[in-house]
Structure formats: C-alpha cells, structure tokens
Write an enzyme that holds these catalytic residues in place. Structure first.
Site, mmCIF file in Angstrom:
data_model
loop_
_atom_site.group_PDB
_atom_site.id
_atom_site.type_symbol
_atom_site.label_atom_id
_atom_site.label_comp_id
_atom_site.label_asym_id
_atom_site.label_seq_id
_atom_site.Cartn_x
_atom_site.Cartn_y
_atom_site.Cartn_z
ATOM 1 N N VAL A 101 -28.220 60.095 17.199
ATOM 2 C CA VAL A 101 -29.224 59.292 17.886
ATOM 3 C C VAL A 101 -30.488 59.349 17.030
ATOM 4 O O VAL A 101 -30.829 60.409 16.492
ATOM 5 C CB VAL A 101 -29.513 59.844 19.300
ATOM 6 C CG1 VAL A 101 -30.601 59.031 19.997
ATOM 7 C CG2 VAL A 101 -28.238 59.872 20.142
ATOM 8 N N CYS A 102 -31.166 58.210 16.890
ATOM 9 C CA CYS A 102 -32.481 58.176 16.241
ATOM 10 C C CYS A 102 -32.373 58.694 14.805
ATOM 11 O O CYS A 102 -31.418 58.364 14.090
ATOM 12 C CB CYS A 102 -33.442 58.994 17.112
ATOM 13 S SG CYS A 102 -35.201 58.730 16.818
ATOM 14 N N THR A 103 -33.309 59.529 14.367
ATOM 15 C CA THR A 103 -33.281 60.042 12.994
ATOM 16 C C THR A 103 -32.177 61.078 12.768
ATOM 17 O O THR A 103 -32.053 61.604 11.658
ATOM 18 C CB THR A 103 -34.639 60.661 12.612
ATOM 19 O OG1 THR A 103 -35.013 61.621 13.599
ATOM 20 C CG2 THR A 103 -35.717 59.603 12.512
ATOM 21 N N GLY A 104 -31.364 61.337 13.796
ATOM 22 C CA GLY A 104 -30.191 62.187 13.588
ATOM 23 C C GLY A 104 -29.280 61.631 12.511
ATOM 24 O O GLY A 104 -28.585 62.391 11.823
ATOM 25 N N GLY A 151 -29.794 53.801 17.624
ATOM 26 C CA GLY A 151 -31.183 53.613 17.210
ATOM 27 C C GLY A 151 -32.078 54.685 17.823
ATOM 28 O O GLY A 151 -31.614 55.746 18.246
#
Lengths: 231, 231
Positions: A101-104, A151
C-alpha cells in the site's frame, strides 16, 4: 498453524491507516490470522501517535499466505534496513499474494521484487518506481501476477476487498464491504492530483517535500544497491 | 499541554478501523495530539488481532478538544461499564466536538448524550438509537450542534475530514484528503443495504446476529438505566 496468516511487515514511522484498513478487511477472511511484524519486534510507533503492541520480530515469522508492505515516511530508513528487506524477500517467496500500500511498493522495489512488474504507489512517489525496475501504473489497485499493489494510504481498503474477492469469492467480499459500510462519501473531490485544485496539489507537494526532501537520493541509492541480473 | 487533544475512548473488542481511520486524518490537524484511552489503560486488544499499546486510563485524561467514541462488538460490555460512561460524559462536557463512529453512537446514547439529538449509527444497529432518546438519521455523517456522528466503520474517514474542514478550513482538509489519496474506488456497490444485493444483506445480518444476538436486550437495559428528565 493458521490456515491463512496475513503478515504486515512494519517499521517505525509507518502510516498506520496503510495497514489498519487492510487488516480490518482481511481479518474477516475465513481462517485469517493478522500478524504484525517488524525487524526488532516489540512496540511499534506509527506516525501520528498510535503505538502498536505485540509486534513480532520478522525473523520469527515462519508462515505467510499474504504479505502486505505498508507505506509511510519511515520507508526511507526501511529501504536501507537489510534485515527488513531480507525478510520481505523470504516471506514474499512463500506467499500466495504479495501486496503493498502507498510507498510500500518502494520497499518491495528495494527488496528486488518489482523488476519488470507493473506497480502502484502514492501519487507523489510513483515516479521513483523505475529506479527499482518497476513500471509505474496510476491505477488505484494494480495487479501483476500474484503481486497486488495499491496507491496512497486509503487505497489499501480497496486493495484488501479486491484480494478478498479473489480468495473468498464475490458474495463474501460484498458481505464484508457491507459489514464495514464501505459506501464512501469523501467530502471533497480532492483525493487525486488530477481532480484536486492546483493550490491544493501545491500545498500537498510542499508538505511532502518538507517531510521527506531527499527521497530521490534515497531511492536512487536503494535502487543502485540492487544486485544486477534477472531484471 | 497540547493545543488540540483528540481523545479516542476505547474498550476491548473495538473495531479498530473505526478509530484508526479518523486518527490518521485528525493527527494531521495543526496542534493535534492523538490520545488512546480506555477504562483500565494498558494494552488494548481490538477485534481482528491488532493490539494497541500506550493506552492511558480514561480517568487520567484531563484535556479533550475532540472526543471520539468508536464502535465494535465490545460496545455491549462498554454500555454497562459505568466508569467508561462517566468518563465519556466528563470529556464530552469539555470537548469542542463530540463524535462517534459506527455503534459508538450507542455508547454516547448510553452515556445520556443523545437525548433529542439526531445521530448516525452502523446501518444494522441504527434502530436501537431511539432506546436512548435519539433520532436515527441514515446519513453517513450527521451533525447536531457540536455532536457529529458517523455510520458504520469506514464512515469515520468521511467524518474526520468533515470535522477537519470545520476546524482548519477547506483548503487544509482538501490537502489532507489528497495526502491520504482518498479517492475511493470500492470494488462493489454493496456498502449500504439499500444498494447491496438481497442475499448479501441477508448474509451480513446473519453474521451480525450470530456475533451479537442479544443487542436489543442489552440496549434496552442500558436505555432503561438512564436517569429520567431532560429528555
């Protein structure tokens, strides 16, 4: 022995909603067991003031059906934590689904797991993905084989329901969506840079630049540290 | 001394997304400090496997600018926890905003704070609100004076952005919404009973009935325990 261990690979200064959203959904999977893990284990402080207890050391996690790597400003340090990245690689190798998720997704990239793969990321950090050999995709939930990436932050809820549909079927996923009354009504049309007002995009970028100014350098270094080959 | 203490009044078997969603948003308020509190303090286990650390005893919370009472199956026990309800009343009396998510409104009701007020609740439990003198409102976010209540689980994110707009203005709230990329794309149109398929509504109701079969009796008892007057 749990039929479906769902492992969240955490680190300090994580964005908690990146994993608490998916955890709320995925904990309702039949047979699921939610495991919070980090390099050291113990208490884990997220950005924003919430501290998580009972976090196990990643090295002690033996089983993983679904791996989820959440994002957050702490990913800058995690990108250079070799124990973290080694364990992410080890768990990803046995997982049925590898998710972020996200910057993961930058961390999956730093672990060498995104070469030649399409992946999502928080809108403001998506441009860093090619440094890890990944192909940025602006969709909210992106699937490439058993790799499912989301995202920014709240995309984790959509991602989790998408995975649940895959695992437990549509009726089940719809029932869970109804259970968490997920019929969102965002108060503004500002959730994506394409729809937000210019001044709002500028303010968000200024804030992110202030909190993580050297992200390009950090991601370049992590990308350069990847072993070459099988790109 | 924090300019804006945001206090989440927790209890065991809470639904963690009810407060982790709002906490992610509200922690970004200028001057905000997120405080997790419960009757006993210590480690707090939510439903689904996540345990929260550093939870302070409610009695030690002296300042509260925004009170949020989240929902969850543990609200059945919390409804009869007089220490919990006393502290909710005490903190609500000094808060600029009194909020709840999901079945948290039943706890505001049991604390006697909803008499004659319009309130939201998780769709499957909304019918219990009149037992506390409240007027059920099916909207996702309901405002009545300084009381702002949300529907089930994920409504907390919409509620928090609504409150943020109020406190910090529209530009600020839109910037936070963009920061958490809140442009939701639920995979199904099943988040409300009005739009879900009949078999999905039946499955969700069956699940809720199995987990909390005696909710009507519990809510009746809590409603009857309210002191009469100023209804």
């Amino acid at each position: 022995m749990s039929p479906f261990p769902v492992v969240f690979a955490l680190y300090p200064r994580i964005t908690q909603l990146d994993f608490t959203g998916p955890a709320e959904v995925l904990s309702r999977l039949p047979g699921a067991r939610v495991v919070l893990a980090s390099t050291t284990g113990g208490a884990l402080p997220a950005d924003g003031g919430i501290v998580f207890a009972n976090v196990v050391p990643l090295s002690q996690v033996k089983e993983c059906a679904l791996l989820c790597v959440p994002g957050g400003f702490g990913c800058a340090a995690a990108m250079e934590d070799l124990v973290y990245l080694d364990n992410v690689r080890r768990l990803a190798a046995q997982a049925r689904y590898v998710t972020s998720v996200c910057t993961g997704s930058l961390l999956l990239g730093a672990a060498g797991l995104l070469r030649g793969k399409r992946a999502a990321c928080h809108w403001a950090f998506r441009e860093l993905l090619p440094l890890f050999g990944a192909i940025p995709d602006p969709a909210r939930v992106v699937r490439d084989g058993n790799l499912i990436t989301g995202g920014g932050v709240t995309a984790g809820i959509d991602l989790a329901l998408t995975v649940m549909n895959e695992i437990a079927g549509r009726d089940y996923a719809e029932t869970v969506q109804l259970g968490i009354e997920y019929a969102p009504q965002p108060p503004f049309a500002s959730g994506r840079p394409e729809e937000a007002r210019a001044q709002v995009v500028a303010a968000a970028r200024a804030w992110l630049d202030a909190v993580w100014p050297d992200r390009l350098a950090v991601a370049r270094r992590a990308g350069a540290a990847l072993p070459t080959g099988n790109a």
